[in-house]
Design a protein around this motif. Sequence first.
Motif, PDB file in Angstrom:
ATOM      1  N   UNK A   1      12.957  19.829   4.028  1.00 53.39           N
ATOM      2  CA  UNK A   1      13.649  20.062   2.748  1.00 53.39           C
ATOM      3  C   UNK A   1      14.228  18.756   2.210  1.00 53.39           C
ATOM      4  N   UNK A   2      14.810  17.962   3.114  1.00 61.68           N
ATOM      5  CA  UNK A   2      15.399  16.686   2.706  1.00 61.68           C
ATOM      6  C   UNK A   2      14.321  15.727   2.216  1.00 61.68           C
ATOM      7  N   UNK A   3      13.160  15.719   2.863  1.00 59.46           N
ATOM      8  CA  UNK A   3      12.053  14.870   2.405  1.00 59.46           C
ATOM      9  C   UNK A   3      11.651  15.250   0.980  1.00 59.46           C
ATOM     10  N   UNK A   4      11.540  16.550   0.728  1.00 57.61           N
ATOM     11  CA  UNK A   4      11.161  17.015  -0.614  1.00 57.61           C
ATOM     12  C   UNK A   4      12.229  16.638  -1.634  1.00 57.61           C
ATOM     13  N   UNK A   5      13.479  16.783  -1.257  1.00 58.30           N
ATOM     14  CA  UNK A   5      14.587  16.422  -2.155  1.00 58.30           C
ATOM     15  C   UNK A   5      14.533  14.933  -2.500  1.00 58.30           C
ATOM     16  N   UNK A   6      14.290  14.086  -1.482  1.00 55.51           N
ATOM     17  CA  UNK A   6      14.201  12.643  -1.713  1.00 55.51           C
ATOM     18  C   UNK A   6      13.014  12.303  -2.603  1.00 55.51           C
ATOM     19  N   UNK A   7      11.885  12.967  -2.384  1.00 53.63           N
ATOM     20  CA  UNK A   7      10.693  12.731  -3.201  1.00 53.63           C
ATOM     21  C   UNK A   7      10.925  13.132  -4.652  1.00 53.63           C
ATOM     22  N   UNK A   8      11.716  14.170  -4.859  1.00 47.24           N
ATOM     23  CA  UNK A   8      12.046  14.604  -6.217  1.00 47.24           C
ATOM     24  C   UNK A   8      12.991  13.612  -6.895  1.00 47.24           C
TER      25      UNK A   8
ATOM     26  N   UNK B   1       4.952   1.582   4.850  1.00 52.26           N
ATOM     27  CA  UNK B   1       3.853   0.625   4.875  1.00 52.26           C
ATOM     28  C   UNK B   1       3.059   0.876   6.156  1.00 52.26           C
ATOM     29  N   UNK B   2       1.742   0.792   6.039  1.00 55.26           N
ATOM     30  CA  UNK B   2       0.897   0.926   7.231  1.00 55.26           C
ATOM     31  C   UNK B   2      -0.434   0.239   6.962  1.00 55.26           C
ATOM     32  N   UNK B   3      -0.801  -0.674   7.861  1.00 62.13           N
ATOM     33  CA  UNK B   3      -2.113  -1.339   7.813  1.00 62.13           C
ATOM     34  C   UNK B   3      -2.405  -1.928   6.432  1.00 62.13           C
ATOM     35  N   UNK B   4      -1.406  -2.557   5.840  1.00 64.60           N
ATOM     36  CA  UNK B   4      -1.608  -3.228   4.565  1.00 64.60           C
ATOM     37  C   UNK B   4      -1.513  -2.331   3.352  1.00 64.60           C
ATOM     38  N   UNK B   5      -1.275  -1.056   3.536  1.00 65.12           N
ATOM     39  CA  UNK B   5      -1.152  -0.121   2.417  1.00 65.12           C
ATOM     40  C   UNK B   5       0.243   0.498   2.401  1.00 65.12           C
ATOM     41  N   UNK B   6       0.625   1.020   1.229  1.00 63.71           N
ATOM     42  CA  UNK B   6       1.922   1.687   1.120  1.00 63.71           C
ATOM     43  C   UNK B   6       1.753   3.013   0.393  1.00 63.71           C
ATOM     44  N   UNK B   7       2.659   3.936   0.671  1.00 64.59           N
ATOM     45  CA  UNK B   7       2.678   5.234   0.005  1.00 64.59           C
ATOM     46  C   UNK B   7       4.102   5.538  -0.456  1.00 64.59           C
ATOM     47  N   UNK B   8       4.195   6.193  -1.596  1.00 63.84           N
ATOM     48  CA  UNK B   8       5.503   6.560  -2.134  1.00 63.84           C
ATOM     49  C   UNK B   8       5.992   7.861  -1.508  1.00 63.84           C
ATOM     50  N   UNK B   9       7.258   8.162  -1.766  1.00 63.12           N
ATOM     51  CA  UNK B   9       7.807   9.427  -1.276  1.00 63.12           C
ATOM     52  C   UNK B   9       7.093  10.614  -1.910  1.00 63.12           C
TER      53      UNK B   9
ATOM     54  N   UNK C   1       3.963  10.720  -2.831  1.00 63.43           N
ATOM     55  CA  UNK C   1       2.651  10.843  -2.178  1.00 63.43           C
ATOM     56  C   UNK C   1       2.789  11.417  -0.771  1.00 63.43           C
ATOM     57  N   UNK C   2       3.794  10.969  -0.027  1.00 62.36           N
ATOM     58  CA  UNK C   2       4.006  11.505   1.322  1.00 62.36           C
ATOM     59  C   UNK C   2       4.362  12.983   1.264  1.00 62.36           C
ATOM     60  N   UNK C   3       5.276  13.353   0.387  1.00 62.98           N
ATOM     61  CA  UNK C   3       5.692  14.752   0.303  1.00 62.98           C
ATOM     62  C   UNK C   3       4.533  15.643  -0.140  1.00 62.98           C
ATOM     63  N   UNK C   4       3.710  15.149  -1.054  1.00 60.19           N
ATOM     64  CA  UNK C   4       2.555  15.922  -1.495  1.00 60.19           C
ATOM     65  C   UNK C   4       1.563  16.139  -0.366  1.00 60.19           C
ATOM     66  N   UNK C   5       1.321  15.090   0.437  1.00 58.01           N
ATOM     67  CA  UNK C   5       0.407  15.214   1.576  1.00 58.01           C
ATOM     68  C   UNK C   5       0.953  16.194   2.602  1.00 58.01           C
ATOM     69  N   UNK C   6       2.274  16.172   2.820  1.00 58.66           N
ATOM     70  CA  UNK C   6       2.896  17.100   3.771  1.00 58.66           C
ATOM     71  C   UNK C   6       2.690  18.540   3.320  1.00 58.66           C
TER      72      UNK C   6
ATOM     73  N   UNK D   1      14.184   8.195   6.887  1.00 59.72           N
ATOM     74  CA  UNK D   1      13.557   8.995   5.840  1.00 59.72           C
ATOM     75  C   UNK D   1      14.558   9.872   5.093  1.00 59.72           C
ATOM     76  N   UNK D   2      15.560  10.421   5.775  1.00 65.21           N
ATOM     77  CA  UNK D   2      16.499  11.290   5.065  1.00 65.21           C
ATOM     78  C   UNK D   2      17.426  10.484   4.156  1.00 65.21           C
ATOM     79  N   UNK D   3      17.366   9.152   4.258  1.00 65.13           N
ATOM     80  CA  UNK D   3      18.163   8.291   3.383  1.00 65.13           C
ATOM     81  C   UNK D   3      17.323   7.537   2.363  1.00 65.13           C
ATOM     82  N   UNK D   4      16.043   7.859   2.302  1.00 68.91           N
ATOM     83  CA  UNK D   4      15.195   7.195   1.324  1.00 68.91           C
ATOM     84  C   UNK D   4      14.829   5.776   1.678  1.00 68.91           C
TER      85      UNK D   4
END
Length: 519
Positions: free
Chosen positions: A5-12, A21-29, A31-36, A236-239
């Motif tokens: 719930x906190x991840x979704x709240x932060x993404x909103x 960041x991972x292996x030279x790429x980055x994802x936004x909150x 994008x992460x929340x949508x994938x979850x 993650x819960x702190x953005x």
Amino acid sequence: MNLTQKLHETATRMPTKTAYYFAGESKTYAELDGAVTKFASGLQKLGVQKGDHVGLLLGNSPYFLIGLFGAMRAGATVIPMNPLYTPTEIGYMLDNGDVKVVISLDVLLPLLEKVHPSLPKVESYILCETPKQPGAPEIAKEDLTISPKLQTFTSVLGSGDFSLEVPEVKDDDTAVILYTSGTTGKPKGAMLTHKNLFSNASDVSDYLKFNENDRVITALPMFHVFCLTVALNAPLINGATLIIVPKFSPKDIFDIGKNLQPTVFAGVPTMYNFLYQYPEGSAEDLKTLRLCISGGASMPVALLKNFENKFNVLVSEGYGLSEASPVTTFNPLDRPRKPGSIGTSIINVENKVVDVMGEEVPVGQVGELVVRGPNVMKGYYKLPEDTAATIMDDWLYTGDLARMDEEGYFYIVDRKKDMIVVGGYNVYPREVEEVLYNHPDITEAAVVGVPDPTHGEAVKSFIVSKNPELTEEAVREYCAGHLAKYKLPTEVEFLEELPKNATGKILRRALKDFAAQPK
């Protein structure tokens, strides 16, 4: 409130903020929340329902993040495991943990094929694609007995959608089962609830002042509870932004320091030792770090001081255990830090030192550390008797010997099971190890008790030295200047390296078994 719930709240609230960041790429909150959400939906379409158990056999990667949060958002209980465990160990945990779906690296397919016949409750295996090593043989999946149950992570993610019906999850529902290392007997599954995990992540982040500007190096194994709370959930819960490191190496950490401006690093003492010893590393490389966090094992005071002096960064040592989600203490940032101490109780968590009757001992005396708070597990999975022996009157008995000073700072003396009794006198391995780490030629040291016909037990030390000329006699002579006679090592054995677990913690049990072997 729980972690998903906190991840979704932060993404909103901050959709474009970088989550990792991972292996030279980055994802936004966002994008992460949508994938979850999509992965949770895909799991439901595979038949995963609230309360089902999902196993993770993954290293540090976005797969782990999405698998963990996706399974929890679907209402499942997650069982993270070390992918380097043997087939016997993995088979036991999957069977004992009543796992319905396994999310695994594809390179572990031969292992899964081996343990599959003993896992009638597993309905699906979800394989995560990894880069193929040159010369690695191709596996004909259609020839495998588990092929009808195989899915790919990509296909499950692709089958999901955003119309997920999120089941109602209560605070006391089990979110994660973490199997203890099993130093004696079979591993036990510590059941951590959504409240356990969220409260500990929140309290840790408050204590260590995590914020959305932090960039946290996530190099500890994600399947381990130290990383799970301190270097994953709390940021993650702190953005904050995670810098996901697939496998720890000093070179990679210094490269990250130069290129990604990290602000927080969490590691075990062995990691700090490797960083300190790395010849190409400099304070300039790590100049953006505001804080280093150490846990998992006691850090030798000499190493702590040497590291801080070399890199000009504060190391806050803390304490935790799987059964407490895990953190119970940390050295505070707003008051003097005490080298050698695990700090004071974090917010909302109580620690005290008790005798064999469960009564609190006076300040300065050694006893067993016990813990109480919203972070304490609800019990061991399918082991009510073990639960009753570990949690009494709401207090979790840690099995660690400790003392508390007059200002409320705690000091771990040693594990109860590791204490050595020499002729009726107690010898704490850590005390001897502290002396050994102060020797300029010794880079690693561990001490165990071995049988002795005269005194019952004797002290044996295992040493890694950077000086090939260092002798057993010289080590004993050095110790004699710092320790009482009964605490002195009667044997000194030099090794190329000390055995360690996946987090880098030195394994005294393995050394004790090694010492018992006939030479």
